[in-house]
Design an enzyme around this catalytic site. Structure first.
Site, short mmCIF file in Angstrom:
data_model
loop_
_atom_site.label_atom_id
_atom_site.label_comp_id
_atom_site.label_asym_id
_atom_site.label_seq_id
_atom_site.Cartn_x
_atom_site.Cartn_y
_atom_site.Cartn_z
CD GLN A 165 67.20 54.46 24.48
OE1 GLN A 165 66.97 54.30 23.21
NE2 GLN A 165 68.39 54.24 25.04
CE1 TYR A 166 65.90 60.29 30.95
CE2 TYR A 166 64.08 60.42 29.45
CZ TYR A 166 65.01 60.86 29.86
OH TYR A 166 65.47 62.11 29.46
CG LEU A 222 60.65 50.25 31.01
CD1 LEU A 222 61.96 50.46 31.42
CD2 LEU A 222 60.37 48.83 30.98
CD GLU A 223 58.69 57.59 29.89
OE1 GLU A 223 58.35 57.27 28.75
OE2 GLU A 223 57.61 58.06 30.41
CG LEU A 224 59.20 51.11 26.09
CD1 LEU A 224 58.34 50.36 25.13
CD2 LEU A 224 60.18 50.01 26.71
#
Lengths: 172, 1032
Positions: B59-60, B129-131
């Site tokens: 989440q990043y 985008l880190e999910l």
């Protein structure tokens, strides 16, 4: 032309932000470079040696590659079916990869009183050769298998030392 | 993969271990995936603002850079946009995302794609985008979204559903809106909420069941069979092609139907399905081409329809956007090109942008075969649409574009196609390389079409060609380092562009030639170029212009650059170098016909090249030998004059580099050429020079190989040389020169040895006799003529003596006789002595050397005949010679020969002459009769009556001959005796046979003649009377 661009142009009123950064064109060297992952293994030249109980067929296993993990870029060794079996069992035990199957042992063909050459029949050897070639290419192409000492020995050492110390190859 | 991009690659945060998660690949862009991403992005980079790469997990919302803690220059804007995006995400899902640069938020990682997208491709906004999630499950989120089919059975539970639908749509994804009680609706529920959801359903007693257990499982399709790159065997090709073609047929039909019904969207769908067939990897290039052609045909219908539509006012721009949503890239791009073309045709002013857009978009296809054909389609469609207007043309507006845009368009397309084409070489197993190269050859036209298009641009002037077009092409050609591509493209350049521009850009072009791959047959390319320019020069000449504009030193440029190329490619086979020289010579002939020194210059540089490879003698059968031979033959056949060749000082030197067979072959060619063209050699120096070149035919060579040479061939060669001697002809007035030439030739030919001189010396001797006669003819003008004639005869004598020395007999004998005759005809001081000397030599030869009886008879015949003609002897010299002849005649071995020889000798006493008689015949009837008597006696000594009869019949004729000539010593009785001897003695002894019949007929004819003479006596007094002849 694209819709997306118009949309972003609208929300980005800051022209500074949309200014192009320096665009680096793809260099010609990149464009025309040969792939860096070349690996080819041929299983060829089956030869049947010996007589009676000691009779066996072996194949030339010839490898060419430019992968850095292989120290020798071109090698040729002779291997028989049981060597392939050995390689497979080593990998099953040590590596975490799913090792593809080998062609069958053709037990039926080894029974006595057959009208043909059994496992020394030319067509049979050719079929087996093709399967072995597929097998070894699948394995050698796997990045994890490429670290296994047993594979390196199988492909590049003239004689397989079955008492070797299993382990991983560390690139330098 | 995300450490494999080439921007600060391998500078930390990545691993060299192939099994590490962060393995960097071993080299930047070592992986096909990252390369394809790179190529695709680069294709659209300059119209792209945002690059988003979607990863898991954490989440990043990360910005560059990964390689350094420093922030990018536009970090503020990056951050700003990221904040807005994260806001929206949180608003929908409630998830919290951390924003910041990779290094600062996480860790150093080099070679990720976002760093490269920004730093390498120049896209201003690049994010990773880190999910979800933040670590509970990590990379593998439980993928258990479930779909429930729910039915609310009463009002209360229905209200609950509606409330969930309205208020918790962020969690519960209603696939259909709940409308009324008893209405069945599908809801997708995230794993975290399944328990709550089921609790609610249970609580309100709703009917439900799980419709889909694991959504992820359903939406990820099973991989279909895709053995990319593995081409099917031939027999399958036809089948595969047929299948594909039938799909095309069906879809095309439906497309056209929809078009008829004006259902554009449906038509596009069918077109897209049809185009989907081009996604195959199973077809060979040939089959793929057939498929492609079939589809192109069908696309034309679509294009026509669209053109029609849009001319009637439909908006194209929308459609242009629309087709970009086609599911697969291949149909999408084909459609895009089709629509784009229509767009251009209906809206002139969008040309520049659309063209650029199209050619960039096509980068999306990186599969070689598919990409090549797609781009070929682009090229075909835009054929007449490129902005072919000069830069200063008022019509070339910003949006229309000008020729520069056209050139850019084609060059970009060209470089991409060339790249794909070259990459084909690396596809598949190396054992199939040959087949692959063949297939690449089949595809070369696709790439070459780009160059054709460039050549078709009318607004490209020489300046633009020189500055932009050619350098652009050459850059790609040289950099691709692929022999097949280079060879074809370099030739293609020569063929498609006009000659004038080649002349202006020779330096550039030739320089590029020196940089080509070592496998490229540069000589083939250059030969083609020279050929073109030489033909051009000739055409110009035919038009009355100078062949090559004088300010372009064409020959020097070529000659220098060929030198450079040779230097740059030390491994180039020398025969190829020589074939370059051959083409240079051809150039010199055709464009600089008057400059013979250029040809020599080429020969000189050939010599230098030969020096470099340090071959002593070039094997005639080697490739190099053949080329050298070709090189040497060119000036021979061009000038058709041996003498002109002498103006090429290096011709002989190059010739000397060939081995014996090579030199001989060239020499033969030279001789034949000289004979065919009757090239006369007029000075002594030329004789020396020419004969030096012909040495292998004239005398033994240290390196000669004669084993196995056919005697007939040898004789033929030497006969050629003999004919050659007759070409030694000085000016008619310069007899001294001719003499010097003959002596020179004598020296050379004299060294030829016993095998050759029988062929070569006789013609020399005859030439000498001829010369002596010429001196005699002009005796009034040259007071020294007698001396000179004497010298000539001495010369001849020496020549003949050389032949005698070579153990020849008949030939020198004949020559001595000829010499005697010649001497007797040319009346100068010592001519009688000379003639006598010659005759006596002949006699000596006869006695010492000729032993075979047949040869003796032949020689004697000759001697007798010569003596008969000699008129310079005094009686003192003549008499002994005559009697010697008679003596020799009776000394012959065989009786018939003796008899006949005596008959011949008898003539000497009758018709030969002496100085004293001043040309009058001798008419010594007594001696004649003596000879004939002797002959008759010899004849009767023959034991065979047939032979005897034959001889006597012959004698009868001789007697009659002399009788008729008025020899008083011969009487009718003599004749009668002989006739009766035959009739009565001899013929009866003979059995009936052909022989007998022949003799009888012979005798009969003689008798008939006699009868005639007897019965018709002549009226003149000097013929004797035949009365008394007994004939019956």
């Amino acid at each position: 032309m694209s819709k997306g661009r118009c949309f972003i142009d609208q929300i980005m009123d800051n022209t500074e932000a949309t200014r192009r950064l320096h665009t680096k064109k793809q260099t010609l060297d990149d464009a025309y470079a040969a792939p860096a992952n070349f690996l080819e293994i041929d299983v060829i030249n089956p030869i049947t040696h010996g007589v009676a109980k000691k009779r066996y067929t072996d194949y030339e296993v010839r490898m060419r590659t430019n992968l850095p993990v292989f120290k020798i870029k071109e090698s040729s060794v002779r291997r028989r079916y049981s060597d392939f079996e050995w390689l497979r069992s080593e990998l099953e035990r040590d590596s975490k990869i799913v090792v593809p199957p080998l062609p069958g042992k053709a037990i039926k063909r080894q029974l006595p009183f057959r009208n043909d050459d059994g496992i020394y029949d030319e067509d049979f050897i050719e079929d087996r050769r093709k399967s072995l070639e597929g097998f070894v290419n699948k394995i050698a192409g796997h990045p994890l298998a490429q670290n296994e000492r047993c594979l390196h020995m199988f492909l590049q050492e003239p004689v397989i030392d079955k008492n070797y110390v299993p382990g991983k190859i560390r690139p330098n | 993969m995300n450490r494999n991009f080439d921007f600060h690659w391998d500078e930390g945060g990545s691993s060299d271990l192939p099994c590490a998660e962060t393995y960097n690949g071993g080299a930047a862009f070592s992986e096909i995936e990252s390369r394809i991403i790179r190529d695709t992005i680069l294709g659209i980079a300059n119209q792209t603002l945002v690059y988003l790469t979607v990863h898991s997990y954490g989440q990043y919302w990360l910005t560059p850079w990964g390689y350094t803690a420093d922030l990018p220059a536009n970090y503020d804007q990056l951050y700003d946009l990221a904040v807005r995006a994260v806001d929206k995400l949180t608003a929908v899902y409630g998830t919290q995302y951390t924003i910041g640069s990779s290094t600062n938020v996480l860790y150093v990682n080099t070679g990720p794609s976002d760093d490269w997208a920004m730093g390498g491709a120049g896209i201003p906004y690049a994010y990773t985008l880190e999910l979800r999630d933040t670590g509970k499950y990590g990379f593998e989120l439980p993928a258990e979204y479930q779909v429930y089919q729910v039915k609310a059975k009463d009002r209360v539970s229905f209200d609950v559903l509606v409330k969930l639908y309205n208020e918790r749509s962020d969690v519960y994804d209603f696939w259909t809106e709940p409308r009324y009680v008893d209405f069945t609706t599908d809801v997708m529920v995230p794993p975290a909420f399944t328990k709550t959801f089921v609790d609610v359903l249970e609580a309100f007693n709703m009917e439900y069941h799980i419709k889909i257990d694991d959504v992820q499982h359903t939406i990820i399709p099973m991989p279909t069979m895709s053995k990319s790159g593995s081409m099917s065997p031939l027999e399958d090709q036809d089948k595969l092609l047929d299948e594909a073609l039938s799909v095309v047929k069906v879809q095309a039909l439906q497309m056209k139907r929809c078009l008829d019904k004006r259902k554009l969207m449906d038509a596009l769908k069918h077109a897209s399905t049809m185009l989907g067939e081009l996604r195959t990897s199973l077809l060979s290039p040939k089959s793929y081409y057939e498929l492609y052609m079939a589809i192109c045909d069908e696309l034309q219908h679509l294009e026509m329809y669209l053109l029609d539509e849009f001319q009637n006012g439909r908006k194209v721009a929308d459609l242009y956007e629309l087709v970009q949503y086609a599911g697969n890239i291949i149909p999408r791009l084909y459609l895009l090109v089709t629509v784009g073309v229509v767009y251009i045709k209906t809206n002139e002013q969008s040309r520049r942008d659309i063209l650029r857009d199209l050619v960039e978009m096509c980068r999306g296809v990186q599969h070689p075969l598919r990409g090549l054909f797609l781009r070929n389609y682009l090229l075909q469609c835009t054929r007449n649409l490129l902005p072919d207007l000069a830069e200063n043309d008022p019509l070339a507006t910003e949006s229309y574009g000008n020729v520069r845009d056209a050139v850019d368009f084609i060059q970009l397309n060209f470089s991409e196609m060339n790249k794909l084409w070259v990459r084909m070489a690396y596809q598949g197993h190396s054992r199939d390389k040959e087949r692959r190269e063949r297939e690449r050859q089949e595809l070369r036209l696709l790439v070459g079409t780009n160059l054709v298009r460039l050549a078709q641009l009318d607004s490209v002037d020489v300046e633009l060609y020189k500055k932009v077009v050619l350098p652009g092409i050459l850059e790609q050609v040289v950099s691709c380092r692929d022999a097949l591509a280079q060879e074809y493209l370099m030739e293609c350049i020569i063929q498609v562009f006009p000659d004038e521009v080649h002349l202006d850009t020779l330096h550039t072009y030739l320089k590029a030639c020196a940089e080509l791959h070592t496998d490229v047959k540069v000589h083939v390319i250059l030969v083609a170029l020279v050929e073109r320019l030489a033909a051009y020069g000739q055409r110009q000449q035919a038009l009355g212009q100078p062949p090559i504009p004088p300010h372009i030193p064409l020959f020097d440029i070529f000659s220098d650059q060929i030198g450079n190329i040779a230097q740059a490619r030390p491994e180039m086979p020398s025969e190829n170098l020589v074939s370059l020289q051959v083409s240079l010579i051809s150039l010199a002939f055709r464009c600089y016909p008057e400059k013979i020194n250029l040809v020599d210059k080429v020969l000189e540089s050939t010599l230098v090249a030969l020096d470099k490879i340090a071959v002593e003698k070039v094997d005639f059968d080697s490739a190099l030998g053949k080329e050298l031979n070709r090189l040497l033959r060119m000036p021979i056949s061009h000038y058709n004059s041996l003498v002109t060749l002498l103006q090429l000082p290096h011709f002989g030197q190059v010739l000397q580099r060939l081995d014996f067979n090579g030199r001989k072959s060239v020499a033969l060619h030279l001789v034949n050429n000289a004979l065919d063209n009757e090239t006369y050699i007029t000075t002594q120096e030329h004789v020396d020079a020419v004969l030096n070149m012909l040495a292998p035919l004239i005398c033994d060579q240290p390196d000669q190989v004669l084993t196995g040479q056919d005697a007939e061939d040898f004789a033929e060669e030497q006969n050629l040389m003999a004919r050659m001697i007759h070409l030694l002809a000085a000016e008619d007035t310069d007899l001294d020169q001719q003499y010097r030439m003959l002596t020179s030739a004598r020296k050379q030919f004299g060294a030829g040895g016993a095998r050759r001189i029988p062929f070569t010396l006789p013609p020399l001797i005859y030439e000498a006799f001829k010369l002596a006669r010429k001196y005699f003819d002009v005796r009034q003008e040259d007071e020294l003529w007698e001396k000179k004639c004497e010298k000539i005869f001495t010369f001849c004598h020496q020549c003949i003596a050389a032949l005698v020395k070579a153990e020849l007999a008949e030939l020198p004998l004949r020559l001595f006789l000829q010499g005697a005759l010649a001497a007797s005809q040319i009346i100068f001081g010592t001519h009688e002595t000379l003639a006598y000397e010659f005759i006596s030599q002949a006699f000596t030869l006869y006695e010492e050397e000729i032993s075979d009886s047949k040869a003796q008879f032949a020689a004697l015949t000759l001697m007798a005949a010569s003596l008969e003609k000699l008129d310079c002897f005094s009686e003192e010299n003549s008499a002994p010679v005559r009697s010697k002849c008679a003596l020799l005649a009776s000394a012959l071995l065989r009786k018939p020969d003796q008899c006949r020889a005596l008959i011949l000798v008898s003539n000497l006493f009758w018709s030969s002459t002496t100085k004293e008689l001043e040309g009058k015949p001798m008419r010594d009837g007594k001696k004649v009769l003596e000879c004939l008597r002797k002959a008759g006696k010899v004849a009767t000594e023959c034991l065979d009556p047939g032979v005897q009869a034959q001889l006597i019949v012959e004698l009868v004729n001789v007697y009659v001959h002399f009788f008729h000539q008025g020899n008083q010593h011969i009487t009718v009785t003599h004749i009668n005796e002989l006739i009766s001897k035959v009739r009565q003695d001899l013929l009866p002894q003979l059995e009936n046979s052909d022989e007998k019949e022949l003799i009888e007929r012979h005798l009969g004819a003689s008798c008939e003649m006699l009868r005639h003479r007897r019965d018709n006596p002549s009226t003149t007094s000097d013929t004797p009377s035949y009365q008394g002849i007994i004939l019956d």
